[in-house]
Scaffold this motif. Sequence first.
Motif, PDB file in Angstrom:
ATOM      1  N   UNK A  31      28.698 -13.194  25.462  1.00 40.11           N
ATOM      2  CA  UNK A  31      27.439 -13.926  25.338  1.00 40.11           C
ATOM      3  C   UNK A  31      27.667 -15.409  25.067  1.00 40.11           C
ATOM      4  N   UNK A  32      26.731 -16.217  25.533  1.00 35.40           N
ATOM      5  CA  UNK A  32      26.757 -17.648  25.234  1.00 35.40           C
ATOM      6  C   UNK A  32      26.352 -17.866  23.771  1.00 35.40           C
ATOM      7  N   UNK A  33      26.605 -19.044  23.266  1.00 37.88           N
ATOM      8  CA  UNK A  33      26.215 -19.354  21.879  1.00 37.88           C
ATOM      9  C   UNK A  33      24.706 -19.321  21.692  1.00 37.88           C
ATOM     10  N   UNK A  34      23.981 -19.705  22.715  1.00 37.11           N
ATOM     11  CA  UNK A  34      22.516 -19.744  22.633  1.00 37.11           C
ATOM     12  C   UNK A  34      21.881 -18.469  23.193  1.00 37.11           C
ATOM     13  N   UNK A  35      22.632 -17.403  23.254  1.00 40.49           N
ATOM     14  CA  UNK A  35      22.162 -16.164  23.855  1.00 40.49           C
ATOM     15  C   UNK A  35      20.864 -15.676  23.212  1.00 40.49           C
ATOM     16  N   UNK A  36      20.157 -14.858  23.966  1.00 37.31           N
ATOM     17  CA  UNK A  36      18.889 -14.299  23.496  1.00 37.31           C
ATOM     18  C   UNK A  36      18.879 -12.815  23.823  1.00 37.31           C
ATOM     19  N   UNK A  37      18.324 -12.017  22.910  1.00 36.81           N
ATOM     20  CA  UNK A  37      18.189 -10.575  23.112  1.00 36.81           C
ATOM     21  C   UNK A  37      16.766 -10.183  22.788  1.00 36.81           C
ATOM     22  N   UNK A  38      16.174  -9.393  23.669  1.00 40.50           N
ATOM     23  CA  UNK A  38      14.838  -8.849  23.415  1.00 40.50           C
ATOM     24  C   UNK A  38      14.825  -7.376  23.772  1.00 40.50           C
ATOM     25  N   UNK A  39      14.262  -6.590  22.876  1.00 41.71           N
ATOM     26  CA  UNK A  39      13.990  -5.176  23.131  1.00 41.71           C
ATOM     27  C   UNK A  39      12.506  -5.002  22.834  1.00 41.71           C
ATOM     28  N   UNK A  40      11.694  -5.174  23.850  1.00 41.21           N
ATOM     29  CA  UNK A  40      10.247  -5.234  23.653  1.00 41.21           C
ATOM     30  C   UNK A  40       9.678  -3.984  22.996  1.00 41.21           C
ATOM     31  N   UNK A  41      10.166  -2.808  23.355  1.00 41.22           N
ATOM     32  CA  UNK A  41       9.642  -1.571  22.762  1.00 41.22           C
ATOM     33  C   UNK A  41       9.937  -1.489  21.268  1.00 41.22           C
ATOM     34  N   UNK A  42      10.994  -2.173  20.843  1.00 35.81           N
ATOM     35  CA  UNK A  42      11.351  -2.184  19.417  1.00 35.81           C
ATOM     36  C   UNK A  42      10.691  -3.344  18.684  1.00 35.81           C
ATOM     37  N   UNK A  43      10.049  -4.245  19.433  1.00 34.96           N
ATOM     38  CA  UNK A  43       9.484  -5.443  18.822  1.00 34.96           C
ATOM     39  C   UNK A  43      10.577  -6.364  18.314  1.00 34.96           C
ATOM     40  N   UNK A  44      11.711  -6.323  18.960  1.00 36.08           N
ATOM     41  CA  UNK A  44      12.888  -7.051  18.479  1.00 36.08           C
ATOM     42  C   UNK A  44      13.184  -8.235  19.384  1.00 36.08           C
ATOM     43  N   UNK A  67      25.233   5.774  23.230  1.00 35.44           N
ATOM     44  CA  UNK A  67      26.068   5.564  24.417  1.00 35.44           C
ATOM     45  C   UNK A  67      25.166   5.441  25.644  1.00 35.44           C
ATOM     46  N   UNK A  68      25.677   4.727  26.620  1.00 28.85           N
ATOM     47  CA  UNK A  68      24.939   4.489  27.855  1.00 28.85           C
ATOM     48  C   UNK A  68      25.709   5.057  29.031  1.00 28.85           C
ATOM     49  N   UNK A  69      25.040   5.884  29.809  1.00 30.38           N
ATOM     50  CA  UNK A  69      25.598   6.380  31.059  1.00 30.38           C
ATOM     51  C   UNK A  69      24.932   5.560  32.163  1.00 30.38           C
ATOM     52  N   UNK A  70      25.655   4.579  32.697  1.00 34.29           N
ATOM     53  CA  UNK A  70      25.087   3.697  33.715  1.00 34.29           C
ATOM     54  C   UNK A  70      24.872   4.498  34.992  1.00 34.29           C
ATOM     55  N   UNK A  71      23.622   4.566  35.409  1.00 30.65           N
ATOM     56  CA  UNK A  71      23.254   5.281  36.634  1.00 30.65           C
ATOM     57  C   UNK A  71      23.385   4.365  37.850  1.00 30.65           C
ATOM     58  N   UNK A  72      22.935   3.116  37.688  1.00 27.88           N
ATOM     59  CA  UNK A  72      23.021   2.125  38.753  1.00 27.88           C
ATOM     60  C   UNK A  72      23.283   0.759  38.133  1.00 27.88           C
ATOM     61  N   UNK A  83      20.739   0.178  35.073  1.00 29.53           N
ATOM     62  CA  UNK A  83      19.808   1.288  34.893  1.00 29.53           C
ATOM     63  C   UNK A  83      20.639   2.402  34.291  1.00 29.53           C
ATOM     64  N   UNK A  84      20.283   2.803  33.069  1.00 29.42           N
ATOM     65  CA  UNK A  84      21.138   3.734  32.333  1.00 29.42           C
ATOM     66  C   UNK A  84      20.337   4.861  31.704  1.00 29.42           C
ATOM     67  N   UNK A  85      21.074   5.873  31.310  1.00 27.63           N
ATOM     68  CA  UNK A  85      20.540   6.931  30.467  1.00 27.63           C
ATOM     69  C   UNK A  85      21.217   6.752  29.114  1.00 27.63           C
ATOM     70  N   UNK A 111      15.623   6.859  29.423  1.00 23.98           N
ATOM     71  CA  UNK A 111      15.909   5.864  30.454  1.00 23.98           C
ATOM     72  C   UNK A 111      15.868   4.463  29.845  1.00 23.98           C
ATOM     73  N   UNK A 112      16.826   3.626  30.237  1.00 27.73           N
ATOM     74  CA  UNK A 112      16.925   2.251  29.749  1.00 27.73           C
ATOM     75  C   UNK A 112      17.197   1.344  30.941  1.00 27.73           C
TER      76      UNK A 112
END
Length: 142
Positions: A31-44, A67-72, A83-85, A111-112
């Motif tokens: 990640x960059x120093x100014x990185x941003x993360x949003x998880x809208x369903x978590x309100x984060x 854990x994430x199982x990447x589907x695509x 696109x993961x499970x 699904x994520x």
Amino acid sequence: MPRALQTTARIAGAYAEAWAGRDVDQILSFHSRQTRFEASALGQRAEGRAAVAEAFRQMFKLWPDLRFDVQRRHVSSGLIVFESLATCTLAAPFELAGRLLRPNGRPVSIAVADILAVKGGRIASKLSYFDALGYVTAMAAP
């Protein structure tokens, strides 16, 4: 394959491996120093490496076996989409979609979709979307 696309594809593969290892420092190294993360369903929402690191640590506290199982995986020169499970077991009480969820010892899969913007060879933002209603429903199932 253009160089920018090769770089982004290499980042996508290594980033997925870092998440599989649940190593926040390794994950943040992309990640960059100014990185941003949003998880809208978590309100984060977190901005800056330190805040994003804390958000990821909190996720691993709530779901230590996450854990994430990447589907695509979709990659362009400045964009990665996973696109993961996701499979995880809740370890502490947590409010989601207006309901207080309590640990029940059962792993839940949902699904994520993660959308990552890549700039200058670093992840500038990570937007995460998941099926919150599906998670709440699975947690409530007998």
